[in-house]
Design a protein around this motif. Structure first.
Motif, PDB file in Angstrom:
ATOM      1  N   GLY A 209       1.059  -0.914   0.004  1.00 51.80           N
ATOM      2  CA  GLY A 209      -0.136   0.035   0.158  1.00 51.80           C
ATOM      3  C   GLY A 209       1.083   1.437  -0.008  1.00 51.80           C
ATOM      4  N   GLU A 212      -0.760   4.274  -2.454  1.00 54.35           N
ATOM      5  CA  GLU A 212      -2.032   4.668  -1.507  1.00 54.35           C
ATOM      6  C   GLU A 212      -0.766   5.482  -0.785  1.00 54.35           C
ATOM      7  N   ARG A 325      -6.638  -0.785  -1.198  1.00 59.31           N
ATOM      8  CA  ARG A 325      -6.169   0.313  -2.646  1.00 59.31           C
ATOM      9  C   ARG A 325      -6.983   0.884  -2.766  1.00 59.31           C
ATOM     10  N   SER A 326      -7.179   1.897  -1.588  1.00 56.05           N
ATOM     11  CA  SER A 326      -7.980   3.088  -1.750  1.00 56.05           C
ATOM     12  C   SER A 326      -7.247   4.525  -0.457  1.00 56.05           C
ATOM     13  N   ALA A 327      -6.700   5.272  -1.219  1.00 58.41           N
ATOM     14  CA  ALA A 327      -5.970   6.052  -1.300  1.00 58.41           C
ATOM     15  C   ALA A 327      -6.787   7.370  -0.065  1.00 58.41           C
TER      16      ALA A 327
END
Length: 386
Positions: A209, A212, A325-327
Protein backbone atom coordinates in the motif's frame (compact mmCIF):
# COMPACT_ATOMS: atom_id res chain seq x y z
CA UNK A 1 23.13 -30.65 17.99
CA UNK A 2 23.30 -28.39 14.96
CA UNK A 3 20.49 -26.25 13.51
CA UNK A 4 20.53 -24.39 10.19
CA UNK A 5 18.21 -21.41 9.62
CA UNK A 6 17.79 -20.69 5.91
CA UNK A 7 16.10 -17.66 4.29
CA UNK A 8 16.14 -15.71 1.05
CA UNK A 9 17.78 -12.61 2.60
CA UNK A 10 20.31 -12.09 5.38
CA UNK A 11 18.21 -9.04 6.34
CA UNK A 12 15.29 -11.30 7.24
CA UNK A 13 17.40 -13.68 9.33
CA UNK A 14 19.08 -10.85 11.20
CA UNK A 15 15.97 -8.79 11.93
CA UNK A 16 13.44 -11.57 12.48
CA UNK A 17 15.27 -14.71 13.61
CA UNK A 18 18.40 -13.63 15.47
CA UNK A 19 16.65 -13.97 18.83
CA UNK A 20 15.66 -17.57 18.03
CA UNK A 21 19.25 -18.37 17.06
CA UNK A 22 20.59 -16.83 20.27
CA UNK A 23 18.09 -18.84 22.34
CA UNK A 24 19.15 -22.06 20.62
CA UNK A 25 22.82 -21.24 21.24
CA UNK A 26 22.10 -20.58 24.93
CA UNK A 27 20.63 -24.10 25.05
CA UNK A 28 23.89 -25.56 23.80
CA UNK A 29 23.02 -25.86 20.11
CA UNK A 30 25.28 -24.93 17.23
CA UNK A 31 23.45 -22.56 14.87
CA UNK A 32 24.38 -21.73 11.28
CA UNK A 33 22.59 -19.03 9.28
CA UNK A 34 22.36 -19.54 5.48
CA UNK A 35 21.17 -16.87 3.02
CA UNK A 36 22.20 -15.03 -0.15
CA UNK A 37 25.01 -12.52 0.38
CA UNK A 38 24.07 -9.13 1.80
CA UNK A 39 25.11 -6.40 4.17
CA UNK A 40 23.69 -8.10 7.27
CA UNK A 41 25.36 -11.51 7.01
CA UNK A 42 28.62 -10.52 8.61
CA UNK A 43 26.82 -9.07 11.62
CA UNK A 44 26.05 -12.57 12.93
CA UNK A 45 29.70 -12.97 13.86
CA UNK A 46 29.27 -10.24 16.51
CA UNK A 47 26.78 -12.56 18.22
CA UNK A 48 28.92 -15.68 17.95
CA UNK A 49 26.81 -17.21 15.17
CA UNK A 50 28.22 -18.55 11.93
CA UNK A 51 26.80 -17.40 8.60
CA UNK A 52 27.21 -19.06 5.20
CA UNK A 53 26.37 -17.14 2.02
CA UNK A 54 24.42 -19.07 -0.62
CA UNK A 55 24.01 -17.38 -4.03
CA UNK A 56 20.31 -17.32 -4.89
CA UNK A 57 18.04 -15.11 -7.01
CA UNK A 58 14.60 -14.87 -5.44
CA UNK A 59 12.75 -13.92 -8.62
CA UNK A 60 14.61 -16.22 -11.02
CA UNK A 61 12.63 -18.66 -13.19
CA UNK A 62 15.66 -19.95 -15.13
CA UNK A 63 15.59 -23.74 -14.62
CA UNK A 64 19.36 -24.13 -14.96
CA UNK A 65 20.06 -21.35 -12.45
CA UNK A 66 17.50 -22.78 -10.04
CA UNK A 67 18.95 -26.28 -10.38
CA UNK A 68 22.34 -24.79 -9.52
CA UNK A 69 20.89 -23.08 -6.42
CA UNK A 70 19.33 -26.33 -5.27
CA UNK A 71 22.59 -28.23 -5.86
CA UNK A 72 24.56 -25.67 -3.85
CA UNK A 73 22.08 -25.95 -0.99
CA UNK A 74 22.39 -29.74 -1.02
CA UNK A 75 26.17 -29.29 -0.87
CA UNK A 76 25.94 -26.98 2.16
CA UNK A 77 23.67 -29.42 3.98
CA UNK A 78 25.97 -32.36 3.25
CA UNK A 79 28.96 -30.39 4.55
CA UNK A 80 27.23 -29.12 7.68
CA UNK A 81 25.16 -32.25 8.44
CA UNK A 82 22.57 -30.44 10.59
CA UNK A 83 20.13 -32.24 12.85
CA UNK A 84 17.38 -29.84 11.78
CA UNK A 85 16.84 -27.36 8.94
CA UNK A 86 14.42 -24.47 9.46
CA UNK A 87 13.58 -22.66 6.20
CA UNK A 88 11.70 -19.36 5.88
CA UNK A 89 9.55 -18.01 3.02
CA UNK A 90 7.85 -20.04 0.32
CA UNK A 91 10.74 -20.58 -2.10
CA UNK A 92 13.19 -21.44 0.65
CA UNK A 93 10.69 -23.84 2.21
CA UNK A 94 10.33 -25.80 -1.04
CA UNK A 95 14.04 -25.75 -1.88
CA UNK A 96 15.03 -26.48 1.71
CA UNK A 97 12.70 -29.47 1.95
CA UNK A 98 13.92 -30.93 -1.35
CA UNK A 99 17.60 -30.33 -0.51
CA UNK A 100 17.18 -31.77 2.99
CA UNK A 101 15.72 -34.94 1.51
CA UNK A 102 18.66 -35.28 -0.89
CA UNK A 103 21.22 -34.55 1.84
CA UNK A 104 19.66 -36.83 4.46
CA UNK A 105 18.79 -34.12 6.98
CA UNK A 106 16.71 -35.93 9.63
CA UNK A 107 14.26 -33.10 10.52
CA UNK A 108 12.85 -30.15 8.58
CA UNK A 109 10.71 -27.17 9.66
CA UNK A 110 9.27 -24.92 6.96
CA UNK A 111 7.98 -21.48 7.95
CA UNK A 112 5.85 -19.82 5.26
CA UNK A 113 5.36 -16.17 6.21
CA UNK A 114 2.44 -15.34 3.95
CA UNK A 115 1.64 -17.05 0.66
CA UNK A 116 3.47 -14.40 -1.35
CA UNK A 117 3.36 -13.17 -4.93
CA UNK A 118 2.54 -16.47 -6.65
CA UNK A 119 -0.66 -16.98 -4.64
CA UNK A 120 -1.71 -13.37 -4.04
CA UNK A 121 -1.27 -11.82 -7.49
CA UNK A 122 -3.76 -12.07 -10.37
CA UNK A 123 -1.07 -11.43 -12.97
CA UNK A 124 -0.61 -13.96 -15.75
CA UNK A 125 2.87 -14.90 -14.54
CA UNK A 126 1.59 -15.70 -11.03
CA UNK A 127 -1.39 -17.68 -12.37
CA UNK A 128 0.95 -19.67 -14.61
CA UNK A 129 3.29 -20.49 -11.72
CA UNK A 130 0.59 -21.38 -9.18
CA UNK A 131 -0.08 -25.00 -10.29
CA UNK A 132 3.65 -25.75 -10.53
CA UNK A 133 4.42 -24.24 -7.13
CA UNK A 134 1.45 -26.07 -5.59
CA UNK A 135 2.71 -29.37 -7.01
CA UNK A 136 6.20 -28.74 -5.66
CA UNK A 137 4.82 -27.82 -2.24
CA UNK A 138 2.72 -30.97 -2.01
CA UNK A 139 5.77 -33.04 -2.84
CA UNK A 140 8.17 -31.17 -0.56
CA UNK A 141 6.22 -30.23 2.57
CA UNK A 142 4.93 -33.61 3.64
CA UNK A 143 6.83 -36.33 5.45
CA UNK A 144 6.84 -37.73 8.93
CA UNK A 145 9.85 -35.73 10.06
CA UNK A 146 8.74 -32.29 8.89
CA UNK A 147 6.47 -29.50 10.08
CA UNK A 148 5.02 -26.39 8.43
CA UNK A 149 4.68 -23.24 10.56
CA UNK A 150 2.11 -20.68 9.39
CA UNK A 151 1.45 -17.30 10.95
CA UNK A 152 -2.30 -16.85 10.66
CA UNK A 153 -5.45 -19.01 10.53
CA UNK A 154 -6.34 -17.85 7.00
CA UNK A 155 -3.11 -19.30 5.61
CA UNK A 156 -3.61 -22.48 7.64
CA UNK A 157 -7.07 -22.89 6.10
CA UNK A 158 -5.74 -22.11 2.62
CA UNK A 159 -3.00 -24.73 2.99
CA UNK A 160 -5.50 -27.31 4.16
CA UNK A 161 -8.05 -26.51 1.41
CA UNK A 162 -5.42 -26.68 -1.35
CA UNK A 163 -3.77 -29.76 0.21
CA UNK A 164 -0.39 -28.00 0.14
CA UNK A 165 0.72 -29.80 3.30
CA UNK A 166 -0.80 -32.54 5.46
CA UNK A 167 -3.02 -30.93 8.15
CA UNK A 168 -1.31 -32.92 10.93
CA UNK A 169 2.03 -31.31 9.95
CA UNK A 170 0.76 -27.69 10.17
CA UNK A 171 1.42 -25.58 13.25
CA UNK A 172 0.17 -22.03 13.86
CA UNK A 173 2.54 -19.49 15.46
CA UNK A 174 1.44 -15.88 15.12
CA UNK A 175 4.44 -13.95 13.78
CA UNK A 176 8.06 -13.79 14.86
CA UNK A 177 7.26 -11.77 17.99
CA UNK A 178 8.91 -8.62 19.30
CA UNK A 179 11.34 -7.93 22.10
CA UNK A 180 9.14 -6.07 24.55
CA UNK A 181 12.20 -4.93 26.50
CA UNK A 182 13.22 -2.81 23.47
CA UNK A 183 9.84 -1.59 22.23
CA UNK A 184 8.64 0.42 25.18
CA UNK A 185 5.61 2.60 25.72
CA UNK A 186 6.31 6.00 24.20
CA UNK A 187 5.85 9.23 26.13
CA UNK A 188 2.36 10.70 25.90
CA UNK A 189 1.92 13.91 23.89
CA UNK A 190 2.19 16.91 26.17
CA UNK A 191 2.03 20.68 25.87
CA UNK A 192 0.78 22.32 22.70
CA UNK A 193 -0.88 20.11 20.10
CA UNK A 194 1.65 19.19 17.40
CA UNK A 195 1.12 17.91 13.85
CA UNK A 196 0.14 14.24 13.65
CA UNK A 197 3.05 12.00 12.64
CA UNK A 198 2.24 8.90 10.61
CA UNK A 199 4.69 6.13 9.67
CA UNK A 200 4.69 3.29 7.17
CA UNK A 201 7.63 0.94 7.78
CA UNK A 202 8.00 -1.94 5.34
CA UNK A 203 9.76 -3.19 2.25
CA UNK A 204 8.73 -0.77 -0.46
CA UNK A 205 6.37 -3.06 -2.36
CA UNK A 206 3.19 -1.94 -4.10
CA UNK A 207 1.21 -4.64 -2.26
CA UNK A 208 2.12 -2.98 1.05
CA UNK A 209 0.00 0.00 0.00
CA UNK A 210 2.98 2.33 -0.42
CA UNK A 211 1.47 4.15 -3.41
CA UNK A 212 -1.89 4.58 -1.63
CA UNK A 213 0.03 5.96 1.36
CA UNK A 214 1.69 8.61 -0.81
CA UNK A 215 -1.64 9.45 -2.46
CA UNK A 216 -3.34 9.83 0.94
CA UNK A 217 -0.55 12.21 2.00
CA UNK A 218 -1.17 14.31 -1.10
CA UNK A 219 -4.93 14.44 -0.40
CA UNK A 220 -4.50 15.62 3.18
CA UNK A 221 -1.88 18.17 2.21
CA UNK A 222 -4.29 19.53 -0.42
CA UNK A 223 -6.86 19.93 2.39
CA UNK A 224 -4.40 22.08 4.30
CA UNK A 225 -3.78 19.55 7.08
CA UNK A 226 -0.41 19.55 8.82
CA UNK A 227 0.17 15.80 8.94
CA UNK A 228 3.70 14.45 8.57
CA UNK A 229 3.95 11.24 6.57
CA UNK A 230 7.13 9.22 7.19
CA UNK A 231 8.22 6.24 5.08
CA UNK A 232 10.85 3.82 6.38
CA UNK A 233 12.21 1.01 4.25
CA UNK A 234 14.03 0.29 1.02
CA UNK A 235 13.02 -0.94 -2.44
CA UNK A 236 13.36 -4.69 -2.94
CA UNK A 237 14.87 -5.31 -6.40
CA UNK A 238 14.36 -9.06 -5.99
CA UNK A 239 10.58 -8.60 -5.94
CA UNK A 240 8.71 -7.86 -9.20
CA UNK A 241 6.37 -5.44 -7.40
CA UNK A 242 9.02 -3.27 -5.77
CA UNK A 243 8.44 0.48 -5.96
CA UNK A 244 11.42 2.02 -7.84
CA UNK A 245 13.71 4.23 -5.79
CA UNK A 246 13.20 7.07 -8.30
CA UNK A 247 9.46 7.11 -7.58
CA UNK A 248 10.03 7.26 -3.82
CA UNK A 249 12.67 9.97 -4.22
CA UNK A 250 10.17 12.02 -6.23
CA UNK A 251 7.61 11.84 -3.42
CA UNK A 252 10.31 12.96 -0.99
CA UNK A 253 11.49 15.82 -3.22
CA UNK A 254 7.91 17.06 -3.71
CA UNK A 255 7.28 17.11 0.04
CA UNK A 256 4.57 14.47 -0.17
CA UNK A 257 6.32 12.39 2.47
CA UNK A 258 9.67 12.04 4.21
CA UNK A 259 11.61 8.98 3.04
CA UNK A 260 13.91 7.75 5.81
CA UNK A 261 15.40 4.76 3.96
CA UNK A 262 16.56 1.86 6.11
CA UNK A 263 16.19 2.67 9.81
CA UNK A 264 18.56 0.89 12.16
CA UNK A 265 16.99 2.05 15.43
CA UNK A 266 13.27 1.34 15.06
CA UNK A 267 12.43 1.77 18.77
CA UNK A 268 13.75 5.35 18.66
CA UNK A 269 11.77 6.13 15.50
CA UNK A 270 8.58 4.67 16.93
CA UNK A 271 8.88 6.82 20.03
CA UNK A 272 8.54 9.86 17.75
CA UNK A 273 5.36 8.93 15.84
CA UNK A 274 1.63 8.73 16.58
CA UNK A 275 0.22 6.33 13.96
CA UNK A 276 1.56 3.23 12.20
CA UNK A 277 -0.15 2.67 8.85
CA UNK A 278 0.11 -0.51 6.79
CA UNK A 279 -2.57 -0.40 4.04
CA UNK A 280 -1.47 -3.76 2.67
CA UNK A 281 -3.62 -5.48 0.07
CA UNK A 282 -2.06 -8.92 -0.04
CA UNK A 283 -1.72 -11.85 2.33
CA UNK A 284 0.71 -10.95 5.07
CA UNK A 285 2.04 -13.40 7.63
CA UNK A 286 1.68 -11.26 10.75
CA UNK A 287 3.24 -7.82 10.08
CA UNK A 288 6.03 -7.15 12.54
CA UNK A 289 5.89 -3.40 12.00
CA UNK A 290 2.34 -3.32 13.39
CA UNK A 291 3.31 -5.41 16.41
CA UNK A 292 6.36 -3.27 17.19
CA UNK A 293 4.29 -0.09 16.91
CA UNK A 294 1.54 -1.56 19.06
CA UNK A 295 4.10 -2.47 21.72
CA UNK A 296 5.05 1.22 21.83
CA UNK A 297 1.43 2.29 22.33
CA UNK A 298 0.97 3.68 18.83
CA UNK A 299 -2.41 3.70 17.09
CA UNK A 300 -2.58 1.15 14.25
CA UNK A 301 -4.21 1.57 10.83
CA UNK A 302 -4.34 -1.36 8.44
CA UNK A 303 -6.63 -3.48 6.24
CA UNK A 304 -8.95 -6.27 7.33
CA UNK A 305 -7.00 -8.88 5.34
CA UNK A 306 -5.19 -12.10 6.35
CA UNK A 307 -2.26 -11.38 8.64
CA UNK A 308 -3.14 -7.73 9.24
CA UNK A 309 -6.35 -8.66 11.05
CA UNK A 310 -4.32 -10.84 13.42
CA UNK A 311 -3.03 -7.58 14.90
CA UNK A 312 -6.05 -5.30 14.37
CA UNK A 313 -8.96 -7.67 14.77
CA UNK A 314 -11.71 -5.24 15.80
CA UNK A 315 -12.15 -1.98 13.95
CA UNK A 316 -12.35 0.87 16.43
CA UNK A 317 -11.16 -1.30 19.34
CA UNK A 318 -7.50 -2.27 18.80
CA UNK A 319 -6.96 -0.17 15.66
CA UNK A 320 -8.74 1.11 12.57
CA UNK A 321 -9.39 -0.69 9.28
CA UNK A 322 -9.15 0.92 5.86
CA UNK A 323 -10.32 -0.33 2.48
CA UNK A 324 -7.59 -2.09 0.44
CA UNK A 325 -6.23 -0.12 -2.54
CA UNK A 326 -8.08 3.03 -1.41
CA UNK A 327 -6.11 6.20 -0.79
CA UNK A 328 -9.39 7.99 0.01
CA UNK A 329 -10.21 5.51 2.79
CA UNK A 330 -6.73 5.84 4.25
CA UNK A 331 -6.86 9.64 4.10
CA UNK A 332 -10.26 9.69 5.87
CA UNK A 333 -9.06 7.46 8.71
CA UNK A 334 -5.88 9.46 9.27
CA UNK A 335 -7.89 12.69 9.26
CA UNK A 336 -10.20 11.15 11.86
CA UNK A 337 -7.22 10.44 14.13
CA UNK A 338 -5.86 13.94 13.51
CA UNK A 339 -9.15 15.39 14.72
CA UNK A 340 -9.75 12.98 17.63
CA UNK A 341 -6.65 12.76 19.81
CA UNK A 342 -8.58 10.94 22.55
CA UNK A 343 -9.33 8.12 20.09
CA UNK A 344 -5.67 8.17 19.06
CA UNK A 345 -4.64 7.65 22.70
CA UNK A 346 -7.21 4.90 23.39
CA UNK A 347 -6.24 2.92 20.31
CA UNK A 348 -2.58 3.16 21.30
CA UNK A 349 -3.31 1.86 24.79
CA UNK A 350 -5.25 -1.12 23.43
CA UNK A 351 -2.57 -1.89 20.85
CA UNK A 352 0.01 -1.98 23.65
CA UNK A 353 -2.16 -4.33 25.73
CA UNK A 354 -2.62 -6.64 22.73
CA UNK A 355 1.13 -6.74 22.01
CA UNK A 356 1.90 -7.63 25.63
CA UNK A 357 -0.71 -10.40 25.67
CA UNK A 358 -0.16 -12.02 22.27
CA UNK A 359 3.11 -11.09 20.60
CA UNK A 360 5.96 -11.33 23.10
CA UNK A 361 8.89 -12.92 21.22
CA UNK A 362 9.64 -15.13 24.22
CA UNK A 363 6.30 -16.87 23.65
CA UNK A 364 7.01 -17.21 19.91
CA UNK A 365 10.48 -18.68 20.53
CA UNK A 366 9.10 -21.13 23.11
CA UNK A 367 6.43 -22.31 20.68
CA UNK A 368 9.02 -22.64 17.91
CA UNK A 369 11.22 -24.75 20.17
CA UNK A 370 8.21 -26.93 20.95
CA UNK A 371 7.83 -27.60 17.21
CA UNK A 372 11.53 -28.52 17.06
CA UNK A 373 10.89 -30.81 20.02
CA UNK A 374 8.29 -32.75 18.06
CA UNK A 375 10.99 -33.73 15.58
CA UNK A 376 14.07 -34.14 17.78
CA UNK A 377 12.36 -34.81 21.13
CA UNK A 378 14.91 -36.51 23.34
CA UNK A 379 17.93 -34.33 22.68
CA UNK A 380 16.05 -31.05 22.44
CA UNK A 381 13.86 -31.59 25.47
CA UNK A 382 16.93 -32.34 27.53
CA UNK A 383 18.50 -29.07 26.44
CA UNK A 384 15.31 -27.13 27.16
CA UNK A 385 15.12 -28.59 30.64
CA UNK A 386 18.65 -27.36 31.27
Amino acid sequence: MKFILFANTDWYLYNFRLSTALQLRSMGMEVVMVSPPGEFGHRFEQHGIRWRPLPMERSSLNPWREAGTLARLVGVLREERPDLLHSFTLKCAVYGALAARAAGVPAVVNAVTGLGYVFSSDRAKARMLRPLVSLLMRGALGGEHSRVILQNPDDAQAFADARLAPPHNIRLIRGSGVDLSRFLLRDAEGGARRPLRVLLAARLLREKGVCEYAAAAERLRAQGREVRFLLAGMPDPGNPHSVPAAEVEAWHAQGTLEWLGHVEDMPALLRSVDVMALPSYYREGVPKSLIEAGACGIALVTTNLPGCREVVSRDGEDGLHVQPRSADSLARVIARLDDDRDLLRRLGERARARALADFDEKVVIRKTCEVYGELVPLRLQGAMAG
